[in-house]
Enzyme design. Structure first.
Site, PDB file in Angstrom:
ATOM      1  N   LYS A  85     -12.887  -5.121  -6.980  1.00 20.64           N
ATOM      2  CA  LYS A  85     -13.838  -4.212  -7.432  1.00 20.64           C
ATOM      3  C   LYS A  85     -12.909  -3.041  -8.266  1.00 20.64           C
ATOM      4  CE  LYS A  85     -12.684  -1.700  -3.400  1.00 20.64           C
ATOM      5  NZ  LYS A  85     -12.680  -1.858  -2.043  1.00 20.64           N
ATOM      6  N   LYS A 123       0.707  -1.221   0.101  1.00 24.90           N
ATOM      7  CA  LYS A 123       0.154   0.072   0.023  1.00 24.90           C
ATOM      8  C   LYS A 123       0.949   1.382  -0.010  1.00 24.90           C
ATOM      9  CE  LYS A 123      -4.442  -1.643   1.991  1.00 24.90           C
ATOM     10  NZ  LYS A 123      -5.202  -1.478   3.079  1.00 24.90           N
ATOM     11  N   LYS A 143      -7.535 -12.263  -8.725  1.00 18.57           N
ATOM     12  CA  LYS A 143      -8.391 -12.364  -7.700  1.00 18.57           C
ATOM     13  C   LYS A 143      -9.706 -11.477  -8.232  1.00 18.57           C
ATOM     14  CE  LYS A 143      -9.227 -11.498  -3.219  1.00 18.57           C
ATOM     15  NZ  LYS A 143      -8.592 -11.234  -1.938  1.00 18.57           N
TER      16      LYS A 143
END
Ligand code: TRP
Length: 339
Positions: free
Chosen positions: A207, A122, A204
């Site tokens: 969204k 991140k 995977k």
């Protein structure tokens, strides 16, 4: 009889899990985690939270964020989390989370947090906002879990390292201060599917995929769901059979199995001699029917803000009571004065 029931109640193990209100939830979130959250409610004492404190470790636009928090809460109810059976609340409404997190921060090493792979990922992706909250994210997660003395935490692979750290912090606090926390174990669900992208089944389902045909949102309309399944990437073999090099079909079989409860053998037999078109339509229809009541309940809940408010106020009050007991104990052990 009543006493017996209480004993049983008390002997149920405590499960804690939480989900961030950071936008669209997908079929992957549903089949991989949320469906299971609902299924665990009778066997366990379940505590579920909307992790909005975690979500602000990346920048959120306030009005949109507020909407996402309430929608995520409503969605938990819509998928079948029953506030009569389980404790369901919004994390920021229970101030003990932030308070315990501070104490845990002071018992967590810089080196430990530096090793977290999610932090490394991140901070690379949000290089302009590598804030202290992003760094301390795992100790807030530990606070979530440890405040409720949770026995079990259902987590996916991406959160396993964080759960491991929660255990290390609990064990350390228990050693230093004596008997603070239950040391939580990971809970690996019996059912549950890892849902892959419909456009690139080696990835995977996410969204945040640029291609909206790659994922199905829990709240997608039936026609959109059908379109996405019809366009799903498969292979050229035209044989509905699980196997190597057939990631697309494997994924569709996994989804169909998770939704209908059918085994892979049954599915293979059902589509023997049929083409991928028939199979994709069947998977799409099964998903549409599974998600339809969820979307309807969600729409009704969103029309009744007063009801939602009652449920989350009530949840926060109950959570605060339980969390308060743990926090008081820890504050005392650390040496703080009685308030
Ligand atoms: N970090 C988790 C996620 O993004 C959400 C979460 C917050 C959580 N607190 C938790 C999960 C405590 C399990 C237990 O998926």
């Amino acid at each position: 009889m009543i006493e017996m029931e209480n004993v049983q109640q008390e002997s149920k193990k405590v499960i804690f899990s939480a989900i961030q209100p950071s936008g669209t939830l997908t079929l992957g979130n549903y089949l991989g985690a949320l469906k299971n959250w609902a299924a665990l409610q009778d066997e366990f004492n379940c505590i579920y939270s909307v992790a909005d404190l975690h979500a602000i470790t990346v920048r959120q636009e306030p009005a949109k964020f507020r909407k996402q928090i309430i929608e995520t809460f409503a969605l938990l109810l819509a998928i079948g989390i029953d506030p009569q059976k389980s404790l369901v609340f919004i994390q920021s409404q229970v101030s003990q989370h932030a308070e315990l997190a501070w104490i845990l921060n002071c018992n967590t090493q810089f080196g430990e947090l530096s090793r977290m792979t999610q932090f490394k990922d991140k901070s690379a992706r949000h290089a302009d906002n590598v804030n202290v909250g992003l760094f301390a994210y795992p100790s807030l997660m530990a606070a979530d879990i440890l405040l409720y003395q949770a026995d079990l935490v259902p987590v996916g692979a991406d959160q396993k390292q964080h759960l491991e750290l929660s255990r290390d912090i609990a064990i350390r606090m228990n050693n230093v201060y004596g008997n603070c926390f239950t040391v939580p174990e990971p809970y690996i669900p019996k059912i549950g599917a890892r849902v892959m992208s419909l456009q690139d089944p080696s990835k995977k389902m996410s969204k945040s995929d640029d291609n909206i045909n790659a994922y199905v949102a829990i709240l997608d309309k039936p026609e959109d769901i059908m379109r996405k399944f019809k366009r799903a990437v498969t292979d050229s073999e035209a044989c509905v059979k699980y196997g190597e090099g057939k990631d697309g079909i494997n994924n569709l079989m996994g989804i169909y199995s998770a939704v209908t409860g059918k085994s892979y053998d049954d599915i293979q037999a059902e589509f023997e001699g049929k083409g991928y078109g028939d199979f994709k339509t069947a998977v799409g229809e099964a998903v549409v029917e599974q998600l339809r009541p969820i979307r309807e309940r969600f729409d009704n809940l969103m029309k009744d803000k007063a009801y939602l408010e009652t449920i989350y106020h009530d949840g926060a009050a109950k959570a605060s009571y339980i969390a308060g007991k743990t926090l008081n104990k820890i504050q005392r052990k650390v040496g703080f004065l009685k308030r």
